[in-house]
Design a protein around this motif. Structure first.
Motif, PDB file in Angstrom:
ATOM      1  N   ILE A 248      23.946  36.229 -19.717  1.00 31.06           N
ATOM      2  CA  ILE A 248      24.662  35.118 -19.099  1.00 31.06           C
ATOM      3  C   ILE A 248      24.390  33.863 -19.920  1.00 31.06           C
ATOM      4  CG2 ILE A 248      24.841  33.658 -17.043  1.00 31.06           C
ATOM      5  CD1 ILE A 248      24.024  36.077 -15.386  1.00 31.06           C
ATOM      6  N   ILE A 249      25.442  33.155 -20.271  1.00 31.80           N
ATOM      7  CA  ILE A 249      25.309  31.898 -21.001  1.00 31.80           C
ATOM      8  C   ILE A 249      25.160  30.767 -19.977  1.00 31.80           C
ATOM      9  CG2 ILE A 249      26.361  30.315 -22.669  1.00 31.80           C
ATOM     10  CD1 ILE A 249      25.698  33.153 -23.760  1.00 31.80           C
ATOM     11  N   VAL A 250      24.099  29.983 -20.128  1.00 31.48           N
ATOM     12  CA  VAL A 250      23.875  28.843 -19.242  1.00 31.48           C
ATOM     13  C   VAL A 250      23.879  27.560 -20.064  1.00 31.48           C
ATOM     14  CG1 VAL A 250      22.594  30.183 -17.515  1.00 31.48           C
ATOM     15  CG2 VAL A 250      21.350  29.076 -19.366  1.00 31.48           C
ATOM     16  N   HIS A 251      24.221  26.475 -19.422  1.00 30.66           N
ATOM     17  CA  HIS A 251      24.270  25.177 -20.090  1.00 30.66           C
ATOM     18  C   HIS A 251      23.511  24.149 -19.248  1.00 30.66           C
ATOM     19  CE1 HIS A 251      27.605  25.189 -17.236  1.00 30.66           C
ATOM     20  NE2 HIS A 251      27.409  23.902 -17.146  1.00 30.66           N
ATOM     21  N   ALA A 252      23.059  23.087 -19.898  1.00 28.51           N
ATOM     22  CA  ALA A 252      22.336  22.022 -19.200  1.00 28.51           C
ATOM     23  C   ALA A 252      23.268  21.350 -18.199  1.00 28.51           C
ATOM     24  CB  ALA A 252      21.804  21.007 -20.196  1.00 28.51           C
ATOM     25  N   THR A 253      22.752  21.083 -16.996  1.00 27.03           N
ATOM     26  CA  THR A 253      23.557  20.465 -15.950  1.00 27.03           C
ATOM     27  C   THR A 253      23.323  18.959 -15.852  1.00 27.03           C
ATOM     28  OG1 THR A 253      21.854  20.781 -14.266  1.00 27.03           O
ATOM     29  CG2 THR A 253      23.469  22.574 -14.555  1.00 27.03           C
ATOM     30  N   GLY A 254      22.266  18.473 -16.466  1.00 25.88           N
ATOM     31  CA  GLY A 254      21.902  17.066 -16.324  1.00 25.88           C
ATOM     32  C   GLY A 254      20.969  16.842 -15.148  1.00 25.88           C
ATOM     33  N   GLU A 255      20.748  17.877 -14.336  1.00 25.49           N
ATOM     34  CA  GLU A 255      19.824  17.800 -13.204  1.00 25.49           C
ATOM     35  C   GLU A 255      18.429  18.210 -13.662  1.00 25.49           C
ATOM     36  OE1 GLU A 255      21.304  19.924  -9.683  1.00 25.49           O
ATOM     37  OE2 GLU A 255      23.182  20.103 -10.791  1.00 25.49           O
ATOM     38  N   THR A 256      17.416  17.880 -12.861  1.00 21.98           N
ATOM     39  CA  THR A 256      16.053  18.321 -13.135  1.00 21.98           C
ATOM     40  C   THR A 256      15.445  18.893 -11.857  1.00 21.98           C
ATOM     41  OG1 THR A 256      15.165  16.119 -12.674  1.00 21.98           O
ATOM     42  CG2 THR A 256      15.632  16.644 -14.984  1.00 21.98           C
ATOM     43  N   THR A 257      14.421  19.731 -12.041  1.00 24.30           N
ATOM     44  CA  THR A 257      13.695  20.287 -10.900  1.00 24.30           C
ATOM     45  C   THR A 257      12.728  19.224 -10.382  1.00 24.30           C
ATOM     46  OG1 THR A 257      11.892  21.145 -12.249  1.00 24.30           O
ATOM     47  CG2 THR A 257      13.793  22.605 -11.910  1.00 24.30           C
ATOM     48  N   ALA A 258      12.048  19.537  -9.298  1.00 20.42           N
ATOM     49  CA  ALA A 258      11.043  18.617  -8.757  1.00 20.42           C
ATOM     50  C   ALA A 258       9.926  18.358  -9.767  1.00 20.42           C
ATOM     51  CB  ALA A 258      10.467  19.185  -7.464  1.00 20.42           C
ATOM     52  N   ASP A 259       9.702  19.324 -10.670  1.00 14.31           N
ATOM     53  CA  ASP A 259       8.681  19.183 -11.715  1.00 14.31           C
ATOM     54  C   ASP A 259       9.204  18.444 -12.944  1.00 14.31           C
ATOM     55  OD1 ASP A 259       6.958  20.633 -10.106  1.00 14.31           O
ATOM     56  OD2 ASP A 259       7.381  22.529 -11.106  1.00 14.31           O
ATOM     57  N   GLY A 260      10.477  18.050 -12.926  1.00 18.39           N
ATOM     58  CA  GLY A 260      11.056  17.322 -14.044  1.00 18.39           C
ATOM     59  C   GLY A 260      11.616  18.193 -15.149  1.00 18.39           C
ATOM     60  N   ARG A 261      11.711  19.501 -14.922  1.00 18.41           N
ATOM     61  CA  ARG A 261      12.281  20.398 -15.932  1.00 18.41           C
ATOM     62  C   ARG A 261      13.798  20.416 -15.809  1.00 18.41           C
ATOM     63  NH1 ARG A 261       7.581  23.446 -14.264  1.00 18.41           N
ATOM     64  NH2 ARG A 261       6.129  23.533 -16.014  1.00 18.41           N
ATOM     65  N   PRO A 262      14.508  20.517 -16.940  1.00 16.28           N
ATOM     66  CA  PRO A 262      15.965  20.539 -16.877  1.00 16.28           C
ATOM     67  C   PRO A 262      16.492  21.798 -16.178  1.00 16.28           C
ATOM     68  CG  PRO A 262      15.191  20.695 -19.151  1.00 16.28           C
ATOM     69  CD  PRO A 262      13.994  20.557 -18.289  1.00 16.28           C
ATOM     70  N   VAL A 263      17.603  21.647 -15.482  1.00 15.90           N
ATOM     71  CA  VAL A 263      18.259  22.755 -14.793  1.00 15.90           C
ATOM     72  C   VAL A 263      19.442  23.205 -15.642  1.00 15.90           C
ATOM     73  CG1 VAL A 263      19.558  23.428 -12.725  1.00 15.90           C
ATOM     74  CG2 VAL A 263      17.548  21.948 -12.516  1.00 15.90           C
ATOM     75  N   PHE A 264      19.595  24.513 -15.774  1.00 12.51           N
ATOM     76  CA  PHE A 264      20.707  25.126 -16.510  1.00 12.51           C
ATOM     77  C   PHE A 264      21.484  26.002 -15.540  1.00 12.51           C
ATOM     78  CE2 PHE A 264      17.495  24.114 -19.554  1.00 12.51           C
ATOM     79  CZ  PHE A 264      18.182  23.708 -20.686  1.00 12.51           C
ATOM     80  N   ALA A 265      22.805  26.126 -15.766  1.00 10.52           N
ATOM     81  CA  ALA A 265      23.649  26.939 -14.875  1.00 10.52           C
ATOM     82  C   ALA A 265      24.746  27.615 -15.674  1.00 10.52           C
ATOM     83  CB  ALA A 265      24.259  26.071 -13.785  1.00 10.52           C
ATOM     84  N   ASP A 266      25.265  28.721 -15.106  1.00 11.07           N
ATOM     85  CA  ASP A 266      26.433  29.374 -15.711  1.00 11.07           C
ATOM     86  C   ASP A 266      27.666  28.509 -15.443  1.00 11.07           C
ATOM     87  OD1 ASP A 266      26.851  29.822 -13.007  1.00 11.07           O
ATOM     88  OD2 ASP A 266      27.035  31.979 -13.180  1.00 11.07           O
ATOM     89  N   THR A 267      28.812  28.923 -15.962  1.00  7.27           N
ATOM     90  CA  THR A 267      30.019  28.089 -15.838  1.00  7.27           C
ATOM     91  C   THR A 267      30.470  27.905 -14.391  1.00  7.27           C
ATOM     92  OG1 THR A 267      31.405  30.021 -16.263  1.00  7.27           O
ATOM     93  CG2 THR A 267      30.901  28.614 -18.135  1.00  7.27           C
ATOM     94  N   VAL A 268      30.175  28.863 -13.529  1.00  9.22           N
ATOM     95  CA  VAL A 268      30.555  28.769 -12.121  1.00  9.22           C
ATOM     96  C   VAL A 268      29.528  27.954 -11.331  1.00  9.22           C
ATOM     97  CG1 VAL A 268      31.111  30.122 -10.056  1.00  9.22           C
ATOM     98  CG2 VAL A 268      31.690  31.003 -12.300  1.00  9.22           C
TER      99      VAL A 268
END
Length: 77
Positions: free
Chosen positions: A24-44
Motif C-alpha cells: 500500500i502506498i501511503v503519503h504524508a497527511t500533514g497531521e501528527t500523532t500525540a507523540d509528534g510523529r507524522p501521520v501517513f495515509a493511503d489515497t482513501v
C-alpha cells in the motif's frame, strides 16, 4: 525534521493461505500523532500509519488474528 512524503508499506498475506503480500502506498497527511510523529495515509484515508525508522505502525489496528502492528515501510521518491 526532514520527513519523506511517500512510503510503500508491505502487509503480509493472510495467515494459513500462503497469499502474496499486499503493498500500500501511503503519503504524508500533514497531521501528527500525540507523540509528534507524522501521520501517513493511503489515497482513501482508511489505512493510516505512523512511520519511524522504516517501521510503519497502524494507528487503528483491526481486531482478530493475523493483524500486524509492525510493518515494513520503504521510502519512495
Amino acid at each position: 525534521m526532514n520527513t519523506l512524503s511517500r512510503y510503500a508499506v508491505t502487509l503480509p498475506g493472510k495467515p494459513g493461505r500462503h497469499g502474496p503480500p499486499e503493498v500500500i502506498i501511503v503519503h504524508a497527511t500533514g497531521e501528527t500523532t500525540a507523540d509528534g510523529r507524522p501521520v501517513f495515509a493511503d489515497t482513501v484515508g482508511t489505512f493510516r500509519v505512523e512511520i519511524t525508522d522504516g517501521i510503519a505502525r497502524p494507528l487503528a489496528v483491526p481486531a482478530g488474528p493475523g493483524r500486524h502492528t509492525c510493518l515494513l515501510a520503504q521510502p519512495l521518491p
